[in-house]
Write a protein that holds these residues in place. Structure first.
Motif, PDB file in Angstrom:
ATOM      1  N   ALA A  23       0.851  -1.187   0.000  1.00 30.02           N
ATOM      2  CA  ALA A  23       0.000   0.000   0.000  1.00 30.02           C
ATOM      3  C   ALA A  23       0.884   1.232   0.000  1.00 30.02           C
ATOM      4  CB  ALA A  23      -0.930   0.012   1.212  1.00 30.02           C
ATOM      5  N   CYS A  24       0.460   2.250  -0.740  1.00 28.22           N
ATOM      6  CA  CYS A  24       1.203   3.503  -0.869  1.00 28.22           C
ATOM      7  C   CYS A  24       0.335   4.663  -0.407  1.00 28.22           C
ATOM      8  CB  CYS A  24       1.613   3.734  -2.317  1.00 28.22           C
ATOM      9  SG  CYS A  24       2.508   2.386  -3.081  1.00 28.22           S
ATOM     10  N   PHE A  25       0.968   5.650   0.197  1.00 27.57           N
ATOM     11  CA  PHE A  25       0.270   6.818   0.713  1.00 27.57           C
ATOM     12  C   PHE A  25       1.065   8.072   0.385  1.00 27.57           C
ATOM     13  CE2 PHE A  25      -0.508   3.112   3.307  1.00 27.57           C
ATOM     14  CZ  PHE A  25      -1.897   3.053   3.373  1.00 27.57           C
ATOM     15  N   GLY A  26       0.359   9.196   0.250  1.00 26.04           N
ATOM     16  CA  GLY A  26       1.037  10.454   0.011  1.00 26.04           C
ATOM     17  C   GLY A  26       1.519  10.584  -1.417  1.00 26.04           C
ATOM     18  N   PRO A  27       2.420  11.536  -1.662  1.00 27.37           N
ATOM     19  CA  PRO A  27       2.860  11.823  -3.033  1.00 27.37           C
ATOM     20  C   PRO A  27       3.642  10.681  -3.667  1.00 27.37           C
ATOM     21  CG  PRO A  27       4.139  13.085  -1.426  1.00 27.37           C
ATOM     22  CD  PRO A  27       3.015  12.459  -0.683  1.00 27.37           C
ATOM     23  N   THR A  28       3.589  10.615  -4.976  1.00 29.87           N
ATOM     24  CA  THR A  28       4.294   9.596  -5.739  1.00 29.87           C
ATOM     25  C   THR A  28       5.794   9.880  -5.754  1.00 29.87           C
ATOM     26  OG1 THR A  28       3.895  10.868  -7.751  1.00 29.87           O
ATOM     27  CG2 THR A  28       2.291   9.149  -7.199  1.00 29.87           C
ATOM     28  N   PRO A  29       6.611   8.891  -6.117  1.00 25.63           N
ATOM     29  CA  PRO A  29       8.065   9.084  -6.073  1.00 25.63           C
ATOM     30  C   PRO A  29       8.599  10.211  -6.947  1.00 25.63           C
ATOM     31  CG  PRO A  29       7.545   6.753  -6.138  1.00 25.63           C
ATOM     32  CD  PRO A  29       6.260   7.479  -6.369  1.00 25.63           C
ATOM     33  N   ASP A  30       7.859  10.614  -7.991  1.00 27.97           N
ATOM     34  CA  ASP A  30       8.323  11.718  -8.823  1.00 27.97           C
ATOM     35  C   ASP A  30       7.989  13.079  -8.213  1.00 27.97           C
ATOM     36  OD1 ASP A  30       5.588  11.178  -9.265  1.00 27.97           O
ATOM     37  OD2 ASP A  30       5.648  12.249 -11.186  1.00 27.97           O
ATOM     38  N   GLN A  31       7.237  13.069  -7.109  1.00 28.06           N
ATOM     39  CA  GLN A  31       6.836  14.319  -6.475  1.00 28.06           C
ATOM     40  C   GLN A  31       7.558  14.595  -5.155  1.00 28.06           C
ATOM     41  OE1 GLN A  31       2.619  13.309  -6.207  1.00 28.06           O
ATOM     42  NE2 GLN A  31       2.149  14.701  -7.887  1.00 28.06           N
ATOM     43  N   THR A  34      10.544   9.110  -0.705  1.00 28.45           N
ATOM     44  CA  THR A  34       9.689   8.014  -0.250  1.00 28.45           C
ATOM     45  C   THR A  34      10.259   7.386   1.009  1.00 28.45           C
ATOM     46  OG1 THR A  34       9.110   7.518  -2.555  1.00 28.45           O
ATOM     47  CG2 THR A  34       8.610   5.828  -0.916  1.00 28.45           C
ATOM     48  N   LEU A  35       9.379   7.078   1.954  1.00 29.93           N
ATOM     49  CA  LEU A  35       9.733   6.308   3.142  1.00 29.93           C
ATOM     50  C   LEU A  35       9.249   4.883   2.913  1.00 29.93           C
ATOM     51  CD1 LEU A  35      10.989   6.744   5.989  1.00 29.93           C
ATOM     52  CD2 LEU A  35       8.656   7.099   6.837  1.00 29.93           C
ATOM     53  N   VAL A  36      10.168   3.923   2.949  1.00 32.33           N
ATOM     54  CA  VAL A  36       9.854   2.527   2.651  1.00 32.33           C
ATOM     55  C   VAL A  36       9.885   1.742   3.958  1.00 32.33           C
ATOM     56  CG1 VAL A  36      10.508   0.492   1.316  1.00 32.33           C
ATOM     57  CG2 VAL A  36      10.922   2.797   0.378  1.00 32.33           C
ATOM     58  N   MET A  37       8.767   1.114   4.327  1.00 28.84           N
ATOM     59  CA  MET A  37       8.604   0.497   5.634  1.00 28.84           C
ATOM     60  C   MET A  37       8.684  -1.023   5.548  1.00 28.84           C
ATOM     61  SD  MET A  37       5.432   2.916   6.944  1.00 28.84           S
ATOM     62  CE  MET A  37       5.434   2.290   8.622  1.00 28.84           C
ATOM     63  N   LEU A  38       9.544  -1.615   6.389  1.00 27.90           N
ATOM     64  CA  LEU A  38       9.692  -3.066   6.457  1.00 27.90           C
ATOM     65  C   LEU A  38       9.304  -3.547   7.856  1.00 27.90           C
ATOM     66  CD1 LEU A  38      11.862  -2.079   4.189  1.00 27.90           C
ATOM     67  CD2 LEU A  38      12.582  -4.461   4.351  1.00 27.90           C
ATOM     68  N   VAL A  64       5.465   3.839   1.518  1.00 25.85           N
ATOM     69  CA  VAL A  64       5.039   2.539   1.028  1.00 25.85           C
ATOM     70  C   VAL A  64       5.389   1.474   2.062  1.00 25.85           C
ATOM     71  CG1 VAL A  64       7.198   2.149  -0.254  1.00 25.85           C
ATOM     72  CG2 VAL A  64       5.143   0.885  -0.877  1.00 25.85           C
ATOM     73  N   ALA A  65       4.471   0.547   2.257  1.00 22.51           N
ATOM     74  CA  ALA A  65       4.699  -0.604   3.129  1.00 22.51           C
ATOM     75  C   ALA A  65       4.217  -1.846   2.397  1.00 22.51           C
ATOM     76  CB  ALA A  65       3.950  -0.435   4.452  1.00 22.51           C
ATOM     77  N   TYR A  66       4.860  -2.969   2.691  1.00 21.33           N
ATOM     78  CA  TYR A  66       4.462  -4.214   2.041  1.00 21.33           C
ATOM     79  C   TYR A  66       4.664  -5.375   3.005  1.00 21.33           C
ATOM     80  CZ  TYR A  66       9.476  -5.178   1.171  1.00 21.33           C
ATOM     81  OH  TYR A  66      10.820  -5.412   1.301  1.00 21.33           O
ATOM     82  N   SER A  67       3.948  -6.458   2.736  1.00 18.24           N
ATOM     83  CA  SER A  67       4.131  -7.698   3.500  1.00 18.24           C
ATOM     84  C   SER A  67       5.101  -8.592   2.751  1.00 18.24           C
ATOM     85  CB  SER A  67       2.805  -8.442   3.679  1.00 18.24           C
ATOM     86  OG  SER A  67       1.902  -7.720   4.475  1.00 18.24           O
ATOM     87  N   ARG A  68       6.132  -9.052   3.441  1.00 13.64           N
ATOM     88  CA  ARG A  68       7.058  -9.980   2.817  1.00 13.64           C
ATOM     89  C   ARG A  68       6.371 -11.321   2.552  1.00 13.64           C
ATOM     90  NH1 ARG A  68      10.005  -7.507   6.869  1.00 13.64           N
ATOM     91  NH2 ARG A  68      10.184  -9.353   8.208  1.00 13.64           N
TER      92      ARG A  68
END
Length: 274
Positions: A23-31, A34-38, A64-68
């Protein structure tokens, strides 16, 4: 092809042989950066609760956060997990996740086992996209205090209701639990050590640790202090356990936000002419 920047509940990234929920939140990487959560060793996307949204709102960054694989609603994995699981996640998966989402300048933020994966990536992969690390309750070596506690958690899983709680967040709670438990309690785990990754960091780091963490100790943070060659900020929290982000949410959120703000300001400031 870049995956959609979305918080839709059915969003999946195809990485290697796995489909990973994200899931992604807030502005896109071109804007914005990015904080990437593990997540931690028993965690998942949903177990971050509303922290990704709060961080996006507080920092103005994309998050952005994701499930491994083996966690949350992501693809399952065979057990037992390999002893070098964290190395594989760092070197074979994390970079591919960044690529799939089109992530540019970013900070890696990991909790517990997720922090170890971030640490390995920053110390072994030459990736100029990664501009900083936020490590919450990180593990760099097998801590006797933590190993003893991990051994005791099996009873809570089998008879204490932990399985039912995990089933709310994991498609296969047995894979999530035993993949974590059986690797950390394996006799060979006492020799596990990734502290040499610290020697290779050349980016700012924020380390957050609670004094009452049952899974680790302040020795993990001391290891960073003793070895690091990059700027280090520390948030040491008295009477806080393994989950500073939920046990002390305001102070933890503020520390992460201020770290990201300072990092962005520094990187955007003009370089002096020497």
């Amino acid at each position: 092809m870049t995956a959609p920047w979305t918080s839709a509940p059915d969003a999946r990234l195809h990485v290697g042989d796995a489909d990973l929920e994200y899931a992604c939140f807030g502005p896109t990487p071109d804007q914005a950066p990015t904080l990437v959560m593990l997540h931690e060793g028993l965690g998942s996307l949903s177990l971050w609760r509303d922290l990704p949204e709060r961080l996006a709102a507080a920092t103005g960054w994309g998050v952005v956060a994701y499930s491994r694989a083996g966690y949350g609603q992501s693809s399952t994995v065979p057990l037992p997990r390999p002893m070098d699981y964290a190395d594989r996640e760092a070197k074979d998966v994390l970079g591919a996740v960044l690529d799939a989402l089109g992530v540019g300048s970013c900070v890696l933020m990991g909790h517990s086992e997720g922090a170890s994966i971030c640490a390995i990536y920053a110390g072994s992969v030459s990736d100029m996209r990664v501009r900083g690390l936020v490590l919450i309750a990180p593990h760099f070596f097998a801590d006797p205090r933590g190993l003893a506690h991990m051994s005791s958690v099996r009873k809570a899983y089998e008879t204490g209701g932990l399985r039912e709680k995990m089933a709310r967040h994991h498609a296969d709670p047995d894979v999530a639990f035993f993949g974590w438990h059986d690797r950390w309690t394996h006799p060979d785990q006492v020799r596990w050590n990734i502290a040499d990754s610290i020697d290779h960091w050349r980016i700012p780091v924020l380390a957050i640790q609670g004094s009452e963490d049952a899974y680790g100790s302040l020795d993990q943070i001391t290891e960073i202090e003793d070895r690091i060659y990059a700027p280090l900020e520390m948030l040491l929290l008295d009477d806080i356990g393994h989950m500073p982000q939920f046990e002390a949410p305001d102070v933890t959120l503020t520390a992460i936000t201020e770290f990201c703000t300072r990092l962005q300001a520094f990187e955007q400031s003009p370089s002096p002419i020497v």
